[in-house]
Design a protein around this motif. Sequence first.
Motif, short mmCIF file in Angstrom:
data_model
loop_
_atom_site.label_atom_id
_atom_site.label_comp_id
_atom_site.label_asym_id
_atom_site.label_seq_id
_atom_site.Cartn_x
_atom_site.Cartn_y
_atom_site.Cartn_z
N LYS A 29 8.89 -69.72 10.20
CA LYS A 29 7.68 -69.49 9.41
C LYS A 29 7.33 -70.72 8.58
O LYS A 29 6.16 -71.06 8.43
N GLN A 30 8.36 -71.36 8.05
CA GLN A 30 8.16 -72.59 7.27
C GLN A 30 7.51 -73.68 8.13
O GLN A 30 6.77 -74.52 7.63
N GLN A 42 17.52 -63.81 9.98
CA GLN A 42 16.61 -64.16 8.91
C GLN A 42 16.56 -65.66 8.60
O GLN A 42 15.48 -66.19 8.36
N PRO A 43 17.70 -66.38 8.64
CA PRO A 43 17.60 -67.82 8.39
C PRO A 43 16.68 -68.53 9.40
O PRO A 43 15.87 -69.38 9.02
N SER A 44 16.75 -68.13 10.67
CA SER A 44 15.87 -68.74 11.68
C SER A 44 14.43 -68.29 11.49
O SER A 44 13.51 -69.10 11.62
N GLU A 85 6.02 -71.35 22.34
CA GLU A 85 6.46 -70.05 21.86
C GLU A 85 7.91 -69.80 22.21
O GLU A 85 8.48 -70.45 23.08
N TRP A 86 8.50 -68.82 21.50
CA TRP A 86 9.89 -68.46 21.69
C TRP A 86 10.12 -67.08 21.08
O TRP A 86 9.26 -66.55 20.39
N TRP A 87 11.29 -66.53 21.35
CA TRP A 87 11.72 -65.27 20.74
C TRP A 87 12.77 -65.58 19.69
O TRP A 87 13.47 -66.59 19.78
N CYS A 88 12.92 -64.66 18.74
CA CYS A 88 13.97 -64.78 17.73
C CYS A 88 14.52 -63.38 17.47
O CYS A 88 13.74 -62.43 17.35
N LEU A 89 15.81 -63.27 17.38
CA LEU A 89 16.43 -61.97 17.09
C LEU A 89 15.99 -61.49 15.71
O LEU A 89 15.92 -62.26 14.75
#
Length: 170
Positions: free
Chosen positions: A139-140, A132-134, A124-128
Amino acid sequence: MSHTTNIPNFTLRFAKETDVPTIFNFIKELAKYEKMSHEVVATEALLKESIFERNMAEVVIGEYENKPVAFALFFHNFSTFLGKPGIYLEDLFVLPEMRGRGFGKTMLSFLAKLCVDRKCGRLEWWCLDWNQPSIDFYKQMGAVPMDDWTVYRVNDESLIKLASHCGNQA
């Protein structure tokens, strides 16, 4: 020891102490990308101590044609519900000019394999929220956002104040 990948001339390896300047440069580049350069207070000395002397984290370096182009810094956490450790990915960064070649996906795949090999229950990780690109990339890859959870943080003076309430330890 380098790990070959399915991408020609792209290899992965665990960082060595001599990689601290490279790791620090990746951290500064990531902070710049995330518009958070002002928050970087780490130093090479702190990274050396935390990663290589205290073993608090691990780093994988991605090299293309023998040059560092990506890094992933991670550490183990633990799920009481699963009764197993997990891997928490703190940072994954690919140099902007090297994006779109599958390096990030390969690094995530390597970490997933590490999870499986180490009998971990999850990665697991966090994303800002604005990245949106990340978000689309994750999700992909099959990642699911944990919208039901809010991250809380105590740091700086609040951390010291909170720590002072525990009393003296014997």
